[in-house]
Design a protein around this motif. Structure first.
Motif, short mmCIF file in Angstrom:
data_model
loop_
_atom_site.label_atom_id
_atom_site.label_comp_id
_atom_site.label_asym_id
_atom_site.label_seq_id
_atom_site.Cartn_x
_atom_site.Cartn_y
_atom_site.Cartn_z
N TRP A 34 -19.56 -12.49 11.48
CA TRP A 34 -18.76 -13.50 12.17
C TRP A 34 -19.60 -14.69 12.59
N GLU A 35 -20.80 -14.45 13.09
CA GLU A 35 -21.66 -15.54 13.55
C GLU A 35 -22.04 -16.45 12.39
N GLY A 36 -21.85 -17.74 12.59
CA GLY A 36 -22.20 -18.71 11.56
C GLY A 36 -21.38 -18.51 10.29
N ALA A 37 -20.12 -18.19 10.45
CA ALA A 37 -19.26 -17.84 9.32
C ALA A 37 -18.91 -19.05 8.47
N LEU A 38 -19.85 -19.45 7.61
CA LEU A 38 -19.61 -20.60 6.75
C LEU A 38 -18.46 -20.35 5.77
N TRP A 39 -18.18 -19.10 5.45
CA TRP A 39 -17.08 -18.77 4.55
C TRP A 39 -15.74 -19.22 5.14
N ARG A 40 -15.67 -19.44 6.47
CA ARG A 40 -14.42 -19.87 7.11
C ARG A 40 -14.09 -21.32 6.81
N LYS A 41 -15.06 -22.13 6.41
CA LYS A 41 -14.81 -23.55 6.19
C LYS A 41 -13.71 -23.72 5.15
N GLY A 42 -12.63 -24.34 5.54
CA GLY A 42 -11.50 -24.55 4.64
C GLY A 42 -10.63 -23.33 4.44
N ALA A 43 -10.91 -22.26 5.18
CA ALA A 43 -10.12 -21.04 5.03
C ALA A 43 -8.74 -21.22 5.67
N PHE A 44 -7.81 -20.46 5.17
CA PHE A 44 -6.45 -20.51 5.71
C PHE A 44 -5.79 -19.18 5.38
N GLU A 45 -5.36 -18.47 6.41
CA GLU A 45 -4.67 -17.20 6.19
C GLU A 45 -3.37 -17.16 6.96
N ILE A 46 -2.47 -16.37 6.44
CA ILE A 46 -1.23 -16.05 7.16
C ILE A 46 -1.26 -14.54 7.31
N MET A 47 -1.29 -14.10 8.57
CA MET A 47 -1.44 -12.68 8.85
C MET A 47 -0.38 -12.21 9.83
N ARG A 48 0.12 -11.02 9.61
CA ARG A 48 1.03 -10.39 10.56
C ARG A 48 0.20 -9.89 11.73
N LYS A 49 0.52 -10.34 12.94
CA LYS A 49 -0.23 -9.88 14.10
C LYS A 49 0.10 -8.43 14.43
N ASP A 50 1.31 -7.99 14.11
CA ASP A 50 1.70 -6.63 14.47
C ASP A 50 1.06 -5.57 13.58
N THR A 51 0.78 -5.89 12.32
CA THR A 51 0.22 -4.91 11.40
C THR A 51 -1.18 -5.27 10.91
N GLY A 52 -1.59 -6.52 11.06
CA GLY A 52 -2.87 -6.98 10.54
C GLY A 52 -2.84 -7.27 9.05
N GLU A 53 -1.68 -7.15 8.43
CA GLU A 53 -1.55 -7.43 6.99
C GLU A 53 -1.70 -8.91 6.72
N ILE A 54 -2.57 -9.26 5.77
CA ILE A 54 -2.73 -10.65 5.38
C ILE A 54 -1.72 -10.94 4.28
N LEU A 55 -0.80 -11.86 4.57
CA LEU A 55 0.26 -12.21 3.62
C LEU A 55 -0.20 -13.29 2.64
N TYR A 56 -1.15 -14.11 3.08
CA TYR A 56 -1.69 -15.16 2.22
C TYR A 56 -3.10 -15.48 2.67
N SER A 57 -4.00 -15.66 1.72
CA SER A 57 -5.37 -16.06 2.01
C SER A 57 -5.80 -17.09 0.98
N LYS A 58 -6.14 -18.28 1.47
CA LYS A 58 -6.63 -19.33 0.57
C LYS A 58 -7.91 -18.87 -0.12
N LYS A 59 -8.77 -18.16 0.60
CA LYS A 59 -10.02 -17.67 0.04
C LYS A 59 -9.74 -16.72 -1.13
N GLU A 60 -8.82 -15.79 -0.94
CA GLU A 60 -8.48 -14.83 -2.01
C GLU A 60 -7.72 -15.50 -3.15
N GLU A 61 -6.80 -16.35 -2.80
CA GLU A 61 -5.93 -17.00 -3.79
C GLU A 61 -6.66 -18.08 -4.59
N GLY A 62 -7.60 -18.76 -3.91
CA GLY A 62 -8.35 -19.80 -4.58
C GLY A 62 -7.66 -21.16 -4.59
#
Length: 88
Positions: A34-62
């Motif tokens: 987590w510290e210095g998480a350069l991978w977060r730059k430009g990241a975008f996710e849509i996640m269900r807070k109740d289940t933790g399921e990621i519905l969309y990830s820009k990093k994964e999708e590209g």
């Protein structure tokens, strides 16, 4: 744009939050810190807070959900009308 379109399609069904540290930490890829998480730059996710399921990830999708096609054939509209439509 996402929030407006989702609210128009499904009024009151979803609540949105931004940049909550405890939630962002749940999206850390295995082996990445987590510290210095350069991978977060430009990241975008849509996640269900109740289940933790990621519905969309820009990093994964590209690519981003907003693809310049504003109509029903656009990636954002397809996501809203297929993925979000089936969220219970």
């Amino acid at each position: 744009m996402l929030v407006k379109k989702v609210e128009a399609a499904y009024p009151g069904k979803f609540d949105f939050t931004w940049n909550e540290t405890d939630i962002l930490k749940q999206t850390v890829p295995a082996g990445e810190g987590w510290e210095g998480a350069l991978w977060r730059k430009g990241a975008f996710e849509i996640m269900r807070k109740d289940t933790g399921e990621i519905l969309y990830s820009k990093k994964e999708e590209g690519s981003h959900l907003v693809d310049g096609k504003g109509g029903p054939e656009g990636k954002l509209s397809i996501f809203i009308n297929t993925i979000l439509a089936n969220v219970n």
